[in-house]
Design an enzyme around this catalytic site. Structure first.
Site, PDB file in Angstrom:
ATOM      1  N   ARG A  53     -24.898  14.075  18.844  1.00  0.00           N
ATOM      2  CA  ARG A  53     -24.715  12.724  18.068  1.00  0.00           C
ATOM      3  C   ARG A  53     -23.438  12.177  18.550  1.00  0.00           C
ATOM      4  O   ARG A  53     -22.537  12.750  19.117  1.00  0.00           O
ATOM      5  CB  ARG A  53     -24.491  12.894  16.592  1.00  0.00           C
ATOM      6  CG  ARG A  53     -25.840  12.935  15.933  1.00  0.00           C
ATOM      7  CD  ARG A  53     -25.600  13.169  14.558  1.00  0.00           C
ATOM      8  NE  ARG A  53     -27.133  13.147  13.958  1.00  0.00           N
ATOM      9  CZ  ARG A  53     -27.114  13.494  12.522  1.00  0.00           C
ATOM     10  NH1 ARG A  53     -26.120  14.295  11.925  1.00  0.00           N
ATOM     11  NH2 ARG A  53     -28.476  13.496  12.234  1.00  0.00           N
ATOM     12  N   GLY A 107       0.742  -1.018   0.096  1.00  0.00           N
ATOM     13  CA  GLY A 107      -0.004  -0.098   0.000  1.00  0.00           C
ATOM     14  C   GLY A 107       0.873   1.189   0.098  1.00  0.00           C
ATOM     15  O   GLY A 107       1.859   1.184   0.845  1.00  0.00           O
ATOM     16  N   GLY A 162       5.154  -7.119   4.345  1.00  0.00           N
ATOM     17  CA  GLY A 162       5.010  -7.910   3.151  1.00  0.00           C
ATOM     18  C   GLY A 162       5.813  -7.741   2.225  1.00  0.00           C
ATOM     19  O   GLY A 162       6.786  -8.741   1.746  1.00  0.00           O
ATOM     20  N   ARG A 192      -4.138   7.855   3.459  1.00  0.00           N
ATOM     21  CA  ARG A 192      -2.796   7.180   2.916  1.00  0.00           C
ATOM     22  C   ARG A 192      -2.593   8.505   1.779  1.00  0.00           C
ATOM     23  O   ARG A 192      -1.334   8.248   0.930  1.00  0.00           O
ATOM     24  CB  ARG A 192      -2.949   6.039   2.016  1.00  0.00           C
ATOM     25  CG  ARG A 192      -3.236   4.795   2.880  1.00  0.00           C
ATOM     26  CD  ARG A 192      -2.183   3.644   2.499  1.00  0.00           C
ATOM     27  NE  ARG A 192      -2.364   3.323   1.066  1.00  0.00           N
ATOM     28  CZ  ARG A 192      -3.170   2.086   0.923  1.00  0.00           C
ATOM     29  NH1 ARG A 192      -3.597   1.150   1.727  1.00  0.00           N
ATOM     30  NH2 ARG A 192      -3.120   1.869  -0.427  1.00  0.00           N
ATOM     31  N   HIS A 207      -8.821   5.397   2.570  1.00  0.00           N
ATOM     32  CA  HIS A 207      -7.629   5.908   2.149  1.00  0.00           C
ATOM     33  C   HIS A 207      -7.312   7.283   1.956  1.00  0.00           C
ATOM     34  O   HIS A 207      -6.270   7.623   1.274  1.00  0.00           O
ATOM     35  CB  HIS A 207      -7.737   5.503   0.340  1.00  0.00           C
ATOM     36  CG  HIS A 207      -7.900   3.672   0.442  1.00  0.00           C
ATOM     37  ND1 HIS A 207      -8.945   3.328   0.590  1.00  0.00           N
ATOM     38  CD2 HIS A 207      -6.733   2.917   0.270  1.00  0.00           C
ATOM     39  CE1 HIS A 207      -8.912   1.747   0.625  1.00  0.00           C
ATOM     40  NE2 HIS A 207      -7.582   1.477   0.562  1.00  0.00           N
ATOM     41  N   GLU A 261      -9.551  -0.192  12.703  1.00  0.00           N
ATOM     42  CA  GLU A 261     -10.073  -1.334  11.807  1.00  0.00           C
ATOM     43  C   GLU A 261      -9.847  -2.764  12.188  1.00  0.00           C
ATOM     44  O   GLU A 261     -10.447  -3.401  12.111  1.00  0.00           O
ATOM     45  CB  GLU A 261      -9.673  -1.138  10.309  1.00  0.00           C
ATOM     46  CG  GLU A 261      -8.107  -1.171  10.260  1.00  0.00           C
ATOM     47  CD  GLU A 261      -7.834  -0.968   8.825  1.00  0.00           C
ATOM     48  OE1 GLU A 261      -8.327  -0.816   7.760  1.00  0.00           O
ATOM     49  OE2 GLU A 261      -6.519  -1.210   8.271  1.00  0.00           O
ATOM     50  N   ARG A 311     -23.987   8.045  14.155  1.00  0.00           N
ATOM     51  CA  ARG A 311     -23.353   8.176  12.790  1.00  0.00           C
ATOM     52  C   ARG A 311     -22.256   7.751  12.700  1.00  0.00           C
ATOM     53  O   ARG A 311     -21.140   7.686  13.709  1.00  0.00           O
ATOM     54  CB  ARG A 311     -23.560   9.414  12.107  1.00  0.00           C
ATOM     55  CG  ARG A 311     -24.903  10.132  12.005  1.00  0.00           C
ATOM     56  CD  ARG A 311     -25.699   9.513  10.898  1.00  0.00           C
ATOM     57  NE  ARG A 311     -26.707  10.316  10.537  1.00  0.00           N
ATOM     58  CZ  ARG A 311     -27.958  10.013  11.283  1.00  0.00           C
ATOM     59  NH1 ARG A 311     -28.029   9.303  12.186  1.00  0.00           N
ATOM     60  NH2 ARG A 311     -29.093  10.747  10.812  1.00  0.00           N
ATOM     61  N   ASP A 328       0.711   2.272   8.960  1.00  0.00           N
ATOM     62  CA  ASP A 328       0.557   1.596  10.237  1.00  0.00           C
ATOM     63  C   ASP A 328       1.544   1.486  11.145  1.00  0.00           C
ATOM     64  O   ASP A 328       1.095   1.577  12.464  1.00  0.00           O
ATOM     65  CB  ASP A 328       0.074   0.078   9.791  1.00  0.00           C
ATOM     66  CG  ASP A 328      -0.858   0.130   8.734  1.00  0.00           C
ATOM     67  OD1 ASP A 328      -1.737   0.828   8.550  1.00  0.00           O
ATOM     68  OD2 ASP A 328      -0.689  -1.095   8.043  1.00  0.00           O
ATOM     69  N   THR A 353       4.930   2.311   6.071  1.00  0.00           N
ATOM     70  CA  THR A 353       3.803   1.991   6.122  1.00  0.00           C
ATOM     71  C   THR A 353       2.939   2.958   6.977  1.00  0.00           C
ATOM     72  O   THR A 353       3.648   3.388   8.027  1.00  0.00           O
ATOM     73  CB  THR A 353       3.331   0.715   7.003  1.00  0.00           C
ATOM     74  OG1 THR A 353       2.095   0.355   7.213  1.00  0.00           O
ATOM     75  CG2 THR A 353       4.338   0.364   7.987  1.00  0.00           C
TER      76      THR A 353
END
Ligand code: F6P
Length: 361
Positions: A175, A11, A117, A288, A285, A235, A279, A140, A138
């Protein structure tokens, strides 16, 4: 004269172009020639996808997001999906072809910019005799061998800015806003942006959450005259008694499952339990994209220059790593061993708890 090749895999992340810039400039200063392999290893499979990179070619690319070389997370040369004449997909190993093209071009080394990876693939090529140097990328931030990966700071800034904007609309409508952020199996983006962006609840993979606790915190806001709440969910977060949420089937050629959907799940559960308007949104993305922050640019430029110094010193099958304040190198074999998770005893986690943020436990 030495010839080197650089590729960007996995990515994309803001800062990739800054690495390419620093590699091209530092190598050219040494009188070396630089080539770029497009879309990961494609340029080493097919010479049409191999481009010459000169300082003129890379002029001005440092602030630009993405990668001028293109990238893919479906390009593992050891198991590459290829359509046969009948239109069916065969999974084949093209690593020998890449090795012979690498030798035919007379490359001295390959700078492989990627996450775990891509770095694992790079290490496999090193074992086949390629001179490889890895550069950790990354959003991440989940590579253990380096204090930071580039791209992370930009992703955190984007997420924080989004949270800042959500406060006013959440408040106007009384909210609960549930925001899903990236990060795969680690909670770095959620934790950093959640603390900085004033979240009430931050859910990260490292702490399986309890829905009762989350709802108690939101209800407690009302008791303190706060009619809204911001919930940040990584996520890869999961409930105490449940599992991660994935979206769709695994894509062909992709080694990892695609995460996504936990934000909606959390929002639905809050809605069921509390008398509140809820909501959810997924930043996806956006995190990114865009221009790298100054921090990421500088880190990426330093990584690129350090990689060329390593090439000069013939330090192969290694990854450049930031061990503040120094640039160091680590064996690729060690760099890919473990993913870096949020340390639950860290000051950031303590800070979150001290300022009243619920971490779901
Ligand atoms: O590893 C970077 C990352 O953005 C993860 O945070 C996310 O899970 C994944 O890539 C998304 O991949 P794709 O770009 O294939 O949707």
């Amino acid at each position: 004269m030495r010839k080197i090749v650089i590729s960007t895999g996995g990515g994309d992340a803001p800062g990739l172009n800054a690495v390419i810039y620093a590699v091209v400039k530092s190598a050219t200063m040494r009188g070396w020639e630089v080539y770029g392999s497009q879309s990961g290893y494609k340029g080493l499979i097919d010479f049409d996808r191999l481009v010459r990179l000169t300082p003129t070619e890379v002029e001005g690319i440092t602030p630009i997001g993405g990668t001028i070389l293109g990238s893919t997370n479906k390009g593992n040369p050891f198991s590459m999906p290829v359509k046969n004449l009948a239109g069916e997909v065969d999974v084949i190993d093209v690593s020998d072809r890449i090795m012979s093209n690498y030798k035919r071009m007379g490359f001295f080394c390959h700078i492989a910019v990627g996450g775990d990876g891509s770095l694992e693939i790079a290490h496999r090529f090193a074992q086949k005799g390629m001179h490889v140097i890895g550069v950790p990328k990354t959003i991440d931030n989940d590579l253990e061998a380096t204090d930071r990966t580039f791209g992370f700071d930009t992703a955190v800034s984007t997420a924080t800015e989004a949270l800042d904007k959500l406060h006013s609309t959440a408040k106007s409508h009384s909210r609960v806003m549930v925001v899903e952020v990236m990060g795969r199996d680690s909670g770095w983006i959620a934790l950093y942006s959640g603390i900085s962006g004033g979240a009430d609840v931050i859910l990260i993979p490292e702490i399986p959450y309890c829905m009762d606790t989350v709802c108690e915190k939101i209800a407690d806001n009302e008791l303190h005259d706060k009619n809204y709440a911001i919930v940040v969910v990584a996520e890869g977060a999961k409930p105490l008694d449940g599992d991660i949420v994935t979206c769709g089937e695994g894509e062909l050629g992709r080694d990892e499952v695609l995460l996504g959907g936990i934000g909606k799940k959390v929002a639905d559960e809050i809605r069921c339990r509390l008398d509140k308007d809820v909501r959810h949104l997924t930043l996806g993305h956006l995190q990114r994209g865009g221009s790298p922050t100054t921090f990421d640019r500088l880190l990426a430029l330093r990584f690129g220059a350090a990689a060329i110094r390593m090439a000069d010193n013939r330090e192969f099958d290694k990854m450049v790593a930031w061990n503040p304040p120094h640039m160091t190198s680590v064996l690729l074999a060690d760099a890919i061993k473990n993913r870096k998770m949020v340390d639950l005893k860290s000051d950031k986690v303590k800070t979150a708890r001290d300022i009243g943020i619920c971490l779901g436990d």
